[in-house]
Design a protein around this motif. Sequence first.
Motif, short mmCIF file in Angstrom:
data_model
loop_
_atom_site.label_atom_id
_atom_site.label_comp_id
_atom_site.label_asym_id
_atom_site.label_seq_id
_atom_site.Cartn_x
_atom_site.Cartn_y
_atom_site.Cartn_z
N LYS A 55 0.85 -1.19 0.00
CA LYS A 55 0.00 0.00 0.00
C LYS A 55 0.89 1.24 0.00
O LYS A 55 1.87 1.32 0.75
CB LYS A 55 -0.89 -0.01 1.24
N SER A 64 2.33 0.38 3.93
CA SER A 64 2.29 -0.90 4.63
C SER A 64 2.27 -2.04 3.62
O SER A 64 2.20 -1.82 2.41
CB SER A 64 1.05 -0.97 5.54
N TRP A 66 1.01 -6.55 3.39
CA TRP A 66 0.50 -7.74 4.05
C TRP A 66 0.50 -8.91 3.08
O TRP A 66 0.53 -8.73 1.88
CB TRP A 66 -0.88 -7.51 4.65
N ASN A 106 -6.31 -1.59 5.86
CA ASN A 106 -5.03 -1.79 6.51
C ASN A 106 -4.52 -3.22 6.40
O ASN A 106 -3.51 -3.57 6.99
CB ASN A 106 -5.12 -1.39 7.99
#
Length: 192
Positions: A55, A64, A66, A106
């Motif tokens: 991101k 970030s 993931w 997120n």
Amino acid sequence: NNRIQKFDLNGNYLAKWGQSGTGDGQFDGPWGVAVGPDGAVYVTEQSWAYARVQKFDPEGNFISKWGEDGSGDGQFSWPAGIAVDRNGFVYVADSGNNRIQKFDGNGAFITRWGSYGAEDGQFNDPQGIAVGPDGSIYVAEGYGNRVQRFDPDGAFITKWGQAGFADGSFKWPMAVAVDREGSVYVADTENG
């Protein structure tokens, strides 16, 4: 080139970010890209080294990441298309696992749906994914040669397409997009 390029509406170059590598903000096979309602840019990355989402802000600053290789919740196998709805939920076409995963902005896992197969709600190489103006999720299946439509929680709504060259048929559809009026556009790759 392992980078993202940004252009204005007329195709004029504005910016770029990323380079080959495995660190934050670097890429080893960027595949899908989507922009959230807040302007955040999400990029799927599929390679032998990484299966993740990164991101960025609109200027390309890393925020970030993931995901990792695997089949558990929040893990990926060759993540392909990515889409973000108006509420900021992120949908990833987890092609190697033949499923769709839903996250918050997120990267917190919310839900998943799909498995390998040809029945309604199953997938054979989901590649492209898009969100319609009503929140419906559209998925283009590469080897399945069809488009399926779901509600935001993964409940099957409808499908269309089959393998072939005729109008309405597909041969490895790779990407899908939906405009404000709800018209659906499909990149019918092998049919050119």
